[in-house]
Motif scaffolding. Structure first.
Motif, PDB file in Angstrom:
ATOM      1  N   PRO A  29       0.718  -1.363   0.184  1.00  0.00           N
ATOM      2  CA  PRO A  29      -0.188   0.195  -0.134  1.00  0.00           C
ATOM      3  C   PRO A  29       0.937   0.984   0.068  1.00  0.00           C
ATOM      4  CG  PRO A  29      -0.942  -1.377   1.406  1.00  0.00           C
ATOM      5  CD  PRO A  29       0.354  -2.194   1.123  1.00  0.00           C
ATOM      6  N   GLY A  30       2.100   1.169   0.562  1.00  0.00           N
ATOM      7  CA  GLY A  30       2.526   2.820   0.687  1.00  0.00           C
ATOM      8  C   GLY A  30       3.797   2.746  -0.628  1.00  0.00           C
ATOM      9  N   ASP A  31       3.449   1.795  -1.302  1.00  0.00           N
ATOM     10  CA  ASP A  31       4.897   1.983  -2.637  1.00  0.00           C
ATOM     11  C   ASP A  31       4.012   2.941  -3.314  1.00  0.00           C
ATOM     12  OD1 ASP A  31       6.356   0.178  -1.639  1.00  0.00           O
ATOM     13  OD2 ASP A  31       5.360  -1.392  -2.771  1.00  0.00           O
ATOM     14  N   TYR A  32       2.974   3.451  -3.637  1.00  0.00           N
ATOM     15  CA  TYR A  32       2.629   4.789  -4.022  1.00  0.00           C
ATOM     16  C   TYR A  32       2.648   5.822  -3.877  1.00  0.00           C
ATOM     17  CZ  TYR A  32      -0.338   1.027  -7.045  1.00  0.00           C
ATOM     18  OH  TYR A  32      -0.292  -0.811  -7.316  1.00  0.00           O
ATOM     19  N   ARG A  33       2.572   6.070  -2.947  1.00  0.00           N
ATOM     20  CA  ARG A  33       2.938   6.685  -2.122  1.00  0.00           C
ATOM     21  C   ARG A  33       4.230   7.402  -2.721  1.00  0.00           C
ATOM     22  NH1 ARG A  33       0.497   6.219   3.899  1.00  0.00           N
ATOM     23  NH2 ARG A  33       0.007   4.722   2.092  1.00  0.00           N
ATOM     24  N   ILE A  34       5.600   6.407  -2.189  1.00  0.00           N
ATOM     25  CA  ILE A  34       6.943   6.989  -3.060  1.00  0.00           C
ATOM     26  C   ILE A  34       7.104   7.446  -3.884  1.00  0.00           C
ATOM     27  CG2 ILE A  34       9.398   5.524  -2.454  1.00  0.00           C
ATOM     28  CD1 ILE A  34       8.341   4.038  -0.150  1.00  0.00           C
ATOM     29  N   VAL A  35       5.855   6.643  -4.562  1.00  0.00           N
ATOM     30  CA  VAL A  35       6.217   6.486  -6.350  1.00  0.00           C
ATOM     31  C   VAL A  35       5.889   8.595  -6.692  1.00  0.00           C
ATOM     32  CG1 VAL A  35       5.379   6.255  -8.504  1.00  0.00           C
ATOM     33  CG2 VAL A  35       6.807   5.052  -6.980  1.00  0.00           C
ATOM     34  N   ALA A  36       4.867   8.569  -6.233  1.00  0.00           N
ATOM     35  CA  ALA A  36       3.539   9.594  -6.018  1.00  0.00           C
ATOM     36  C   ALA A  36       5.506  10.899  -5.640  1.00  0.00           C
ATOM     37  CB  ALA A  36       2.873   9.988  -5.497  1.00  0.00           C
ATOM     38  N   VAL A  37       4.971  10.543  -4.967  1.00  0.00           N
ATOM     39  CA  VAL A  37       6.404  11.944  -3.890  1.00  0.00           C
ATOM     40  C   VAL A  37       7.666  12.032  -4.487  1.00  0.00           C
ATOM     41  CG1 VAL A  37       7.835  12.011  -1.672  1.00  0.00           C
ATOM     42  CG2 VAL A  37       5.703  11.463  -1.625  1.00  0.00           C
ATOM     43  N   LEU A  38       8.149  11.014  -5.192  1.00  0.00           N
ATOM     44  CA  LEU A  38       9.251  10.704  -5.747  1.00  0.00           C
ATOM     45  C   LEU A  38       8.959  11.528  -7.437  1.00  0.00           C
ATOM     46  CD1 LEU A  38      11.307   7.491  -5.829  1.00  0.00           C
ATOM     47  CD2 LEU A  38      12.078  10.115  -4.672  1.00  0.00           C
ATOM     48  N   LEU A  39       7.470  11.643  -7.675  1.00  0.00           N
ATOM     49  CA  LEU A  39       7.583  12.753  -9.533  1.00  0.00           C
ATOM     50  C   LEU A  39       7.087  14.016  -8.707  1.00  0.00           C
ATOM     51  CD1 LEU A  39       5.141   9.943 -11.087  1.00  0.00           C
ATOM     52  CD2 LEU A  39       7.632  10.353 -12.100  1.00  0.00           C
ATOM     53  N   ALA A  40       6.484  14.018  -7.594  1.00  0.00           N
ATOM     54  CA  ALA A  40       6.668  15.230  -7.467  1.00  0.00           C
ATOM     55  C   ALA A  40       7.593  16.637  -6.868  1.00  0.00           C
ATOM     56  CB  ALA A  40       5.553  15.595  -5.917  1.00  0.00           C
ATOM     57  N   VAL A  41       8.765  15.855  -6.304  1.00  0.00           N
ATOM     58  CA  VAL A  41      10.529  16.186  -6.232  1.00  0.00           C
ATOM     59  C   VAL A  41      10.554  16.440  -7.572  1.00  0.00           C
ATOM     60  CG1 VAL A  41      12.618  15.923  -5.216  1.00  0.00           C
ATOM     61  CG2 VAL A  41       9.969  15.430  -4.262  1.00  0.00           C
ATOM     62  N   LEU A  42      10.687  15.993  -8.449  1.00  0.00           N
ATOM     63  CA  LEU A  42      11.359  15.488  -9.685  1.00  0.00           C
ATOM     64  C   LEU A  42      10.622  16.702 -10.599  1.00  0.00           C
ATOM     65  CD1 LEU A  42      11.992  11.458 -11.105  1.00  0.00           C
ATOM     66  CD2 LEU A  42      13.435  14.019  -9.866  1.00  0.00           C
ATOM     67  N   ALA A  43       9.375  16.721 -10.553  1.00  0.00           N
ATOM     68  CA  ALA A  43       8.672  17.693 -11.448  1.00  0.00           C
ATOM     69  C   ALA A  43       9.059  19.468 -11.073  1.00  0.00           C
ATOM     70  CB  ALA A  43       7.252  17.954 -11.026  1.00  0.00           C
TER      71      ALA A  43
END
Length: 90
Positions: free
Chosen positions: A9-23
């Motif tokens: 369940p927490g994997d999607y949140r990690i990916v979303a945070v990484l994408l937000a940081v990159l953007a």
């Protein structure tokens, strides 16, 4: 053997945070600016080969099966429609 892994369940949140940081970094560095394309020059289609209504000169070409075709061999009572198709192996 291939084993399917079910995401936690927490994997999607990690990916979303990484994408937000990159953007955010992409926007802050200024690389997200839009580029205005150079103005296009109009194309004079009257200089691009045969035109609608012109007579086609007699020709001799091979079709997709290797049979030689001429203009007179494909001409029907109402004329002929010639379609040139560019394949990927030219």
């Amino acid at each position: 053997m291939i084993t399917a892994v079910r995401p936690r369940p927490g994997d999607y949140r990690i990916v979303a945070v990484l994408l937000a940081v990159l953007a955010t970094g992409y926007v802050l560095t200024g690389k997200a600016q839009t580029v205005t394309p150079a103005p296009r020059t109009p194309v004079d289609v009257s200089k691009l080969g045969s035109q609608v209504g012109e007579r086609v000169p007699d020709f001799s070409l091979k079709d997709q099966e290797g049979t030689t075709r001429t203009l007179s061999s494909i001409m029907g009572p109402n004329g002929a429609m010639i379609v040139f198709y560019r394949s990927a192996d030219w």
